[in-house]
Design an enzyme around this catalytic site. Structure first.
Site, PDB file in Angstrom:
ATOM      1  N   ARG A   1      18.749 -38.963 -78.988  1.00  0.00           N
ATOM      2  CA  ARG A   1      19.056 -37.981 -80.022  1.00  0.00           C
ATOM      3  C   ARG A   1      20.005 -38.578 -81.058  1.00  0.00           C
ATOM      4  O   ARG A   1      21.063 -39.112 -80.715  1.00  0.00           O
ATOM      5  CB  ARG A   1      19.692 -36.732 -79.412  1.00  0.00           C
ATOM      6  CG  ARG A   1      19.861 -35.580 -80.412  1.00  0.00           C
ATOM      7  CD  ARG A   1      20.440 -34.349 -79.744  1.00  0.00           C
ATOM      8  NE  ARG A   1      19.698 -33.941 -78.572  1.00  0.00           N
ATOM      9  CZ  ARG A   1      18.571 -33.237 -78.583  1.00  0.00           C
ATOM     10  NH1 ARG A   1      18.050 -32.867 -79.755  1.00  0.00           N
ATOM     11  NH2 ARG A   1      17.952 -32.916 -77.460  1.00  0.00           N
TER      12      ARG A   1
ATOM     13  N   GLU B   1      12.103 -40.736 -75.374  1.00  0.00           N
ATOM     14  CA  GLU B   1      11.823 -39.697 -76.368  1.00  0.00           C
ATOM     15  C   GLU B   1      12.847 -39.741 -77.492  1.00  0.00           C
ATOM     16  O   GLU B   1      14.022 -40.036 -77.267  1.00  0.00           O
ATOM     17  CB  GLU B   1      11.813 -38.308 -75.732  1.00  0.00           C
ATOM     18  CG  GLU B   1      13.163 -37.852 -75.202  1.00  0.00           C
ATOM     19  CD  GLU B   1      13.233 -36.357 -74.945  1.00  0.00           C
ATOM     20  OE1 GLU B   1      13.568 -35.600 -75.892  1.00  0.00           O
ATOM     21  OE2 GLU B   1      12.986 -35.958 -73.799  1.00  0.00           O
TER      22      GLU B   1
ATOM     23  N   THR C   1      12.608 -32.041 -78.439  1.00  0.00           N
ATOM     24  CA  THR C   1      12.938 -30.909 -79.309  1.00  0.00           C
ATOM     25  C   THR C   1      11.764 -30.562 -80.228  1.00  0.00           C
ATOM     26  O   THR C   1      11.918 -30.362 -81.433  1.00  0.00           O
ATOM     27  CB  THR C   1      14.220 -31.187 -80.131  1.00  0.00           C
ATOM     28  OG1 THR C   1      15.208 -31.814 -79.290  1.00  0.00           O
ATOM     29  CG2 THR C   1      14.830 -29.881 -80.640  1.00  0.00           C
TER      30      THR C   1
ATOM     31  N   LYS D   1      10.496 -29.575 -67.177  1.00  0.00           N
ATOM     32  CA  LYS D   1      11.862 -29.986 -67.496  1.00  0.00           C
ATOM     33  C   LYS D   1      12.789 -28.846 -67.084  1.00  0.00           C
ATOM     34  O   LYS D   1      12.748 -27.762 -67.672  1.00  0.00           O
ATOM     35  CB  LYS D   1      11.954 -30.270 -68.997  1.00  0.00           C
ATOM     36  CG  LYS D   1      13.352 -30.454 -69.547  1.00  0.00           C
ATOM     37  CD  LYS D   1      13.264 -30.660 -71.061  1.00  0.00           C
ATOM     38  CE  LYS D   1      14.615 -30.631 -71.742  1.00  0.00           C
ATOM     39  NZ  LYS D   1      14.488 -30.856 -73.206  1.00  0.00           N
TER      40      LYS D   1
ATOM     41  N   GLY E   1      23.510 -32.865 -68.538  1.00  0.00           N
ATOM     42  CA  GLY E   1      24.657 -33.128 -67.680  1.00  0.00           C
ATOM     43  C   GLY E   1      24.391 -34.067 -66.524  1.00  0.00           C
ATOM     44  O   GLY E   1      25.185 -34.122 -65.575  1.00  0.00           O
TER      45      GLY E   1
ATOM     46  N   GLY F   1      20.671 -37.856 -71.690  1.00  0.00           N
ATOM     47  CA  GLY F   1      21.058 -37.715 -73.079  1.00  0.00           C
ATOM     48  C   GLY F   1      22.314 -38.486 -73.409  1.00  0.00           C
ATOM     49  O   GLY F   1      22.342 -39.715 -73.384  1.00  0.00           O
ATOM     50  N   SER F   2      23.412 -37.773 -73.701  1.00  0.00           N
ATOM     51  CA  SER F   2      24.615 -38.412 -74.228  1.00  0.00           C
ATOM     52  C   SER F   2      25.303 -39.334 -73.232  1.00  0.00           C
ATOM     53  O   SER F   2      26.086 -40.204 -73.639  1.00  0.00           O
ATOM     54  CB  SER F   2      25.602 -37.351 -74.714  1.00  0.00           C
ATOM     55  OG  SER F   2      25.967 -36.484 -73.656  1.00  0.00           O
TER      56      SER F   2
END
Length: 219
Positions: A24, A47, A76, A136, A166, A186-187
């Site tokens: 992202r 992705e 997204t 998901k 998370g 993710g992050s």
């Protein structure tokens, strides 16, 4: 690539690596280097969320630069019309934060793998009824291993459940113990502006823990 072939590709990618990289915020001029580092670490599903800068260009560059065993797609995805745009860019995977039957069917009609986000059993069964090949579980912060265990008892055994949100190297084992098939990262793996050099040790740490955890689960 036909839908059944793509379904097999998705399942094989999950079985071999199990980790979905979510890039992202990545820029097109960064994506090839970051994608290369992820591939070297063992990632086979990547992705690019569509709320990133020039996401279709990033998907195009990833799809062109990575080996054929990599499944590249978009996250997204919020509208059925976006499915064709992703396909034209070389994407073969559609990931959603929610479950929308129109998007699921558009992806299937386009011969793409689709991973809708679900937060309840009702949503999960509706997504499967629309043709989803995997689910998901989102957000995983709320869908704890206890919740996932209850889902696993009623959902078809061959449907992969992929917690997202998370996930860290330290909490993967608890989800694997109750039937998770993989994870979206993710992050904790990539944050907008990160260099390939910054991503490399995180990617390696996640993959090392994945291999350790799956060896323990199957041992």
């Amino acid at each position: 690539m036909k839908q059944e072939t793509l379904r097999r590709h998705f399942h094989e990618a999950l079985e071999s690596a199990g980790l979905v990289a979510i890039l992202r915020g990545i820029e097109p001029d960064e994506v090839v280097d970051v994608g290369g580092v992820l591939y070297e670490a063992g990632f086979r599903i990547i992705e690019v969320p569509l709320n990133s800068p020039q996401p279709l260009r990033s998907i195009e560059r990833l799809a062109a630069s990575l080996p054929a065993d990599t499944l590249v797609g978009a996250g997204t995805v919020l509208a059925a019309r976006q499915v064709g745009e992703v396909l034209s860019a070389g994407g073969r995977l559609v990931v959603m934060p929610h479950s929308d039957n129109g998007i699921i069917r558009a992806a299937i009609d386009a011969g793409m793998a689709v991973l809708p986000g679900v937060a309840t059993p009702t949503e999960a069964f509706a997504a499967l009824g629309a043709g989803a090949i995997a689910l998901k579980a989102f957000p995983a912060e709320l869908l704890t291993p206890t919740v996932l265990k209850a889902w696993r008892a009623v959902l078809p055994a061959d449907v992969p459940l992929v917690p997202v949100g998370g996930i860290t190297p330290d909490n993967m084992q608890a989800y694997l113990d109750v039937g998770a098939a993989g994870f979206g990262l993710g992050s904790a793996l990539y944050r907008a502006g990160d260099t390939a050099a910054a991503v490399r040790p995180r990617a390696q740490a996640f993959m090392a823990r994945w291999r350790q955890a799956t060896a323990r689960s199957t041992g």
